[in-house]
Design an enzyme around this catalytic site. Structure first.
Site, PDB file in Angstrom:
ATOM      1  N   THR A  98       0.975  -1.273  -0.319  1.00  0.00           N
ATOM      2  CA  THR A  98       0.061  -0.185   0.183  1.00  0.00           C
ATOM      3  C   THR A  98       1.286   1.574   0.116  1.00  0.00           C
ATOM      4  OG1 THR A  98      -1.937  -1.126   1.344  1.00  0.00           O
ATOM      5  CG2 THR A  98      -1.653   1.031   1.187  1.00  0.00           C
ATOM      6  N   GLU A 104       0.949 -35.873  25.739  1.00  0.00           N
ATOM      7  CA  GLU A 104       0.363 -37.097  24.842  1.00  0.00           C
ATOM      8  C   GLU A 104      -0.153 -36.650  23.758  1.00  0.00           C
ATOM      9  OE1 GLU A 104      -1.668 -38.965  27.043  1.00  0.00           O
ATOM     10  OE2 GLU A 104      -0.338 -38.975  28.024  1.00  0.00           O
ATOM     11  N   THR A 153       1.380  -4.561   4.069  1.00  0.00           N
ATOM     12  CA  THR A 153       1.716  -4.722   5.893  1.00  0.00           C
ATOM     13  C   THR A 153       1.057  -5.989   5.580  1.00  0.00           C
ATOM     14  OG1 THR A 153      -0.855  -4.008   5.285  1.00  0.00           O
ATOM     15  CG2 THR A 153       1.178  -2.111   6.075  1.00  0.00           C
ATOM     16  N   ASP A 154       0.393  -6.887   5.083  1.00  0.00           N
ATOM     17  CA  ASP A 154      -0.119  -7.930   5.230  1.00  0.00           C
ATOM     18  C   ASP A 154       1.038  -9.302   5.601  1.00  0.00           C
ATOM     19  OD1 ASP A 154      -2.455  -6.903   4.352  1.00  0.00           O
ATOM     20  OD2 ASP A 154      -3.326  -8.141   2.702  1.00  0.00           O
ATOM     21  N   TYR A 201      -7.865  -0.722  -3.767  1.00  0.00           N
ATOM     22  CA  TYR A 201      -7.010   0.447  -4.657  1.00  0.00           C
ATOM     23  C   TYR A 201      -6.287  -0.062  -4.881  1.00  0.00           C
ATOM     24  CZ  TYR A 201      -4.420  -0.677   0.002  1.00  0.00           C
ATOM     25  OH  TYR A 201      -3.794  -0.774   1.209  1.00  0.00           O
ATOM     26  N   LYS A 234       0.424  -7.540  12.253  1.00  0.00           N
ATOM     27  CA  LYS A 234      -0.900  -6.659  11.739  1.00  0.00           C
ATOM     28  C   LYS A 234      -2.303  -7.312  12.825  1.00  0.00           C
ATOM     29  CE  LYS A 234      -2.867  -4.978   7.667  1.00  0.00           C
ATOM     30  NZ  LYS A 234      -3.773  -4.885   6.324  1.00  0.00           N
TER      31      LYS A 234
HETATM   32  N1  GLU Z   1      -2.857  -6.054   0.594  1.00  0.00           N
HETATM   33  C1  GLU Z   1      -1.579  -5.504   0.157  1.00  0.00           C
HETATM   34  C2  GLU Z   1      -0.138  -5.802   0.731  1.00  0.00           C
HETATM   35  O1  GLU Z   1       0.464  -6.758   1.850  1.00  0.00           O
HETATM   36  C3  GLU Z   1      -2.059  -4.169   0.451  1.00  0.00           C
HETATM   37  C4  GLU Z   1      -2.106  -3.903   1.835  1.00  0.00           C
HETATM   38  C5  GLU Z   1      -0.678  -3.118   2.712  1.00  0.00           C
HETATM   39  O2  GLU Z   1       0.144  -3.144   1.598  1.00  0.00           O
HETATM   40  O3  GLU Z   1      -1.319  -2.061   3.626  1.00  0.00           O
HETATM   41  O4  GLU Z   1       0.525  -5.721   0.168  1.00  0.00           O
END
Ligand code: GLU
Length: 347
Positions: free
Chosen positions: A35, A309, A115-116, A49, A188
């Protein structure tokens, strides 16, 4: 002005600018997408986006202030949403970071990332970077085109941390939202909010206040220079999959993993890594097929400890995604269960 005085003044100015350029730390920004490099059709759009749309030089040009902190170079490693990050790319990234930090001319590295899955890549580098020079991940929750985009300030703060002499030897760090987290602990925790990166049990390493990093904690777990893992000449990481535990979870997920000849399985168990009878049968079958299985917890926090166990090794406090990263890294060096369990206790 007398010509002699003019020449002397010009020489002083030139030597000062050469001196200040070389006295600033040299930080290399490696961009992978996400992002922070994302664009949307309108400045109010913060979901739906396109991530990984703009290149590293555009990111750098948007934050001219970083040039007063460091000498900056940029390299593009990939330009993707991090849901598409692969073990091939993170291996290449680790090798590139190792090559850069081996040079006397490079003082630190900043990596921009989606971020993912940022916590997975950052933890992989925490295990495999052979340097105590700062390695700092940063990202954004709002695309570059949004009102109050968080990317530019996060990039500035990440460079500030990477250029700080106190940042050395703290392991790979994650800087977002004025906070400095450890790659070992941070994850995250919220799908959309800005303050998403947290380590609920361990907290942060420090904060950035008034443009200056203030460190508060050090990480006890083994990382970077003291890590035994060396992937600098590795061509491919082993394959490890995650199987999720839930009511009615079927044994056939393990059959699928076995028939795909995976090298390892992380079982994201319920609670403290508890296992349904069906998955217990699956784990035993996988272990018989020579596959290392590690039990973790789907709760995302707390410890999973050994239980006579139950089959499988245990993840200690690593969440399932990071347990997968450690298991891939461990299996790239050896396949002895006792040693691998020891890694889970100490890394
Ligand atoms: N899903 C995208 C990624 O992980 C956008 C999420 C982000 O960067 O905040 O690159």
């Amino acid at each position: 002005m007398n010509i002699k005085i003019f020449i002397v003044a010009a020489m002083i100015l030139i030597s000062q600018s050469v001196f200040s350029a070389s006295s600033r730390p040299h930080i290399v920004i490696l961009a992978t997408g996400g992002t922070i490099a994302g664009t949307a059709e309108s400045n109010t759009q913060t979901t739906g986006y396109k991530s990984g749309a703009i290149g590293v030089q555009t990111l750098i040009n948007a934050v001219t202030e970083i040039n007063t902190i460091a000498r900056i170079d940029g390299q593009q490693i990939s330009n993707i949403g991090s849901e598409n990050m692969t073990s091939d790319i993170i291996l290449k990234l680790s090798q590139q970071v190792n090559a850069l930090l081996a040079s006397n001319d490079v003082d630190g590295v900043v990596i921009t990332h989606g971020t993912d899955t940022l916590d997975e890549t950052a933890y992989f580098l925490n295990l495999t970077v052979k340097s105590d020079k700062p390695v700092v991940f940063t990202a954004a929750m709002r695309p570059a085109t949004a009102i109050s985009a968080d990317g530019p300030m996060n990039l500035l703060e990440a460079v500030t941390v990477a250029a700080d002499p106190n940042a050395k030897g703290r392991g790979v760090m994650v800087v977002l939202n004025d906070r400095i987290g450890s790659a070992r602990f941070i994850t995250k925790t919220n799908s959309t909010t800005m303050d998403t990166f947290k380590a609920p049990e361990e907290g942060y390493l420090g904060i950035i206040v008034g443009g200056k990093p203030q460190f508060e904690n050090r990480v006890e777990k083994t990382h970077t220079l003291r890590s035994v893992f060396d992937v600098r000449n590795l061509k491919k990481l082993p394959t490890v999959v995650i199987i999720y535990g839930y009511q009615d979870d079927p044994e056939y997920m393990f059959d699928a993993a076995i028939s795909h000849h995976v090298d390892g399985i992380v079982y994201a168990g319920t609670g403290a890594g508890s296992v349904s009878v069906r998955s217990e049968a699956g784990i035993k079958k996988a272990e018989k097929a020579g596959i290392i299985v590690v039990r973790a917890s789907r709760t995302g926090n707390g410890i999973v400890s050994s239980d006579k166990e139950l089959p499988g090794l245990v993840s200690n406090s690593l969440n399932p995604a990071k347990a997968r990263i450690l298991l891939m890294t461990a299996l790239s060096q050896n396949k002895k269960p006792v040693l691998i369990q020891n890694y889970f206790n100490t890394y």
